[in-house]
Design a protein around this motif. Structure first.
Motif: not given
Ligand SMILES: Nc1ncnc2c1ncn2[C@@H]1O[C@H](COP(=O)(O)OP(=O)(O)OP(=O)(O)O)[C@@H](O)[C@H]1O
Ligand SMILES: [Mg+2]
Lengths: 263, 256
Positions: B16, B22, B41-48, B160, B193
């Motif tokens: 980002y 990410v 783990p939370s923040g590993c980038g699944k949603s991304t 999720e 999760h």
């Molecule tokens: N719009 C954004 N701008 C900047 N950084 C972002 C943005 N969206 C996510 N991130 C960063 O990217 C990383 C991955 O985020 P993401 O939401 O993909 O994690 P996740 O695996 O879905 O976590 P969770 O299980 O908590 O939902 C995180 O470190 C987050 O801070």
């Protein structure tokens, strides 16, 4: 006792108490000062003797208030749409909208009379100016506060800009719009009254409640003045009641503010 | 393999802005009909990752192909189910389901027929005229899924979707989702999760690690579809849940 009955009885009791205090105050005044506070029955009497004039003036004021109100709704909605589309437009126009709100009617009225002439036109413009600001501010706020997840959903389904505005942002802004509308509805009759007071016209049958107030006060007809105030209140109630009704129609099915509790 | 992948990721990388990496060189090929769970783990980038596939966010590097096209070109083929039901509160359940079709200017008759059909699919036919406020959390999520299905997508992306629901409701909806899948051949990416949920639903589970986000391990789930509540009682199911849980814990402690 049922809650509904209580909701009727309590305000009625307050009203009776209020009138009792009113009479008490009036008759505790010395004879030569009693004209300052006419008793409720004198005011009713004033309704009887000035009824035709008052009704006529009330209609004129209502017309001015309604026209100004409707103009304010139309123009503020269009402007709010424009403001919501771009923060650049917002930044460039906001200070001037504020200024519009700050214009003192007393000073502006004579200028307005020069521009559009006294009477209905001036009253409409003044009502418009007074109602306009709360409407623009609230509607714009509503249009830019759409739930981000919903906006993302629309983007996801490749909604066009117009679809986003009319299927998402506008309905989502309705609660805000009605907040502005309720404020504007209380201001519209007052705006028309002030407009009429400062820029009303005696020509033809153009005079409204403000104009009538000037006449009564110059003739020292104090009970009639009180009656004029009462008519203005009724006018205000009508405006607010209609807006509340519209708001209920638009929102009660889905908005949390109309959530009925089960108990 | 003879099948051409429906989703093809090659060295997919995401940052980002000029923040940290990410997602780091993700390689993945999803065959039509795959049900792929992403867990980590939370923040590993699944949603991304899901948002990249949906075309909601641009890639930084690598390639991403859906049916040989970019996500934007393939937009008509995919649907997204968010963690929140994201329903429009002023519309009824049926009208909410009809939103994507309306946005595509589908004729009203087609819209009504489709809405009725997919609401029936998620067993909400009798609540079609209820507003979201009158629905339970699970029912709202069903409406959200029905809305995603209304476009008959080839690819369903779910982030999720049942995370906020209680265990019982979640298990129910898991079974329903698989039942619907029997009738409609979509491919799914499913973020969760819950290991149990991932094992129950998926044909493949990708365990991801964080900082930067990578695919740590891929696990093939051997149980045949259709799966039912009885699947959860089997020995093999429990063993696999245990195995994946242990794996996930090792990834999480490595990150900490
Ligand atoms: N719009 C954004 N701008 C900047 N950084 C972002 C943005 N969206 C996510 N991130 C960063 O990217 C990383 C991955 O985020 P993401 O939401 O993909 O994690 P996740 O695996 O879905 O976590 P969770 O299980 O908590 O939902 C995180 O470190 C987050 O801070
Ligand atoms: Mg996430």
């Amino acid at each position: 006792m049922s809650k509904r009955l209580l909701n009727l009885l309590l305000p009625a009791a307050t009203g009776v108490l209020f009138i009792a205090v009113w009479y008490a105050v009036r008759f505790s005044l010395s004879e030569d000062l009693q004209f300052l506070l006419p008793s409720p029955n004198e005011i009713l009497g004033a309704f009887r003797t000035n009824g035709a004039d008052l009704a006529h003036a009330a209609l004129n004021t209502a017309e001015g208030a309604l026209l100004g109100f409707v103009c304010a709704i139309t123009i503020s909605s269009l402007l709010a749409l424009a403001l919501s589309v771009s923060s650049l437009v917002r930044v460039s126009l906001y200070p001037y909208l504020m200024m519009l709100q700050m214009i003192p009617v007393i000073i502006f009225a004579p200028i307005l009379i020069l521009w559009v002439g006294p009477g209905l036109k001036s009253v409409v413009v003044i009502t418009f100016l007074i109602c306009f600001f709360p409407l623009v501010v609230n509607t714009t706020q509503g249009l830019v506060s759409t739930d981000r997840n919903l906006v993302e959903l629309f983007r996801m389904y490749r909604a066009t800009r117009l679809q986003e505005i009319f299927l998402l942002r506008a309905p989502a802004a309705l609660p805000y719009f009605f907040t502005g509308l309720r404020i504007a509805a209380t201001l519209a009759p007052i705006g028309a009254l002030v407009g009429d007071y400062t820029a009303g016209s005696s020509a033809g049958d153009g005079g409204g409640l403000g104009f009538q107030a000037i006449i009564y006060s110059s003739q020292a007809k104090y009970p009639a003045l009180f009656a004029t105030a009462a008519v203005t209140c009724v006018l205000g109630f009508v405006f607010v009641a209609v807006v509340m009704g519209l708001s209920w129609l638009a929102l009660h099915q889905w908005h949390d503010s109309y959530e009925r509790s089960d108990n | 393999m003879a099948v051409t992948p429906l989703v093809d990721l090659h060295d997919l990388t995401k940052r980002y802005g000029d923040g940290p990496v990410v997602l780091d060189r993700i390689n993945l090929a999803a065959a039509p009909g795959d049900f792929i769970s992403l867990i980590g783990p939370s923040g590993c980038g699944k949603s991304t990752l899901l948002r990249l596939i949906a075309g909601l966010s641009p890639l930084t590097g690598g390639t991403l192909r859906i049916d040989g096209r970019t996500p934007v070109e393939a937009a008509a083929e995919l649907a997204f189910v968010f963690q929140e039901p994201t329903l429009l509160p002023w519309l009824t359940a049926a009208q909410n389901v009809g939103v994507p079709l309306k946005l595509r200017d589908a004729p009203a008759a087609q819209r009504l027929a489709t809405c009725a059909r997919v609401l029936e699919l998620v067993r909400l036919g009798d609540r079609a005229h209820a507003h979201p406020r009158q629905l339970s959390g699970g029912q709202k999520m069903r409406v959200s899924i029905a809305r995603a299905l209304s476009l008959s997508p080839k690819l369903l992306l779910l982030d999720e979707p049942f995370g906020a629901l209680d265990e019982m409701t979640r298990e129910h909806l898991n079974e329903e989702l698989l039942a619907i899948r029997e009738a409609q051949a979509w491919t799914a990416f499913f973020v969760t999760h819950s290991v149990a949920e991932a094992v129950f639903l998926s044909s493949r589970i990708l365990v991801m690690s964080a900082n930067p986000g990578r695919v740590h391990t891929e696990i093939a789930v051997p149980f045949a579809y259709p799966r039912t509540a009885a699947t959860r009682l089997s020995r093999e199911y429990h063993d696999l849940v245990t195995e994946v849980s242990r794996l996930l814990r090792s990834v999480e402690t490595a990150a900490a």
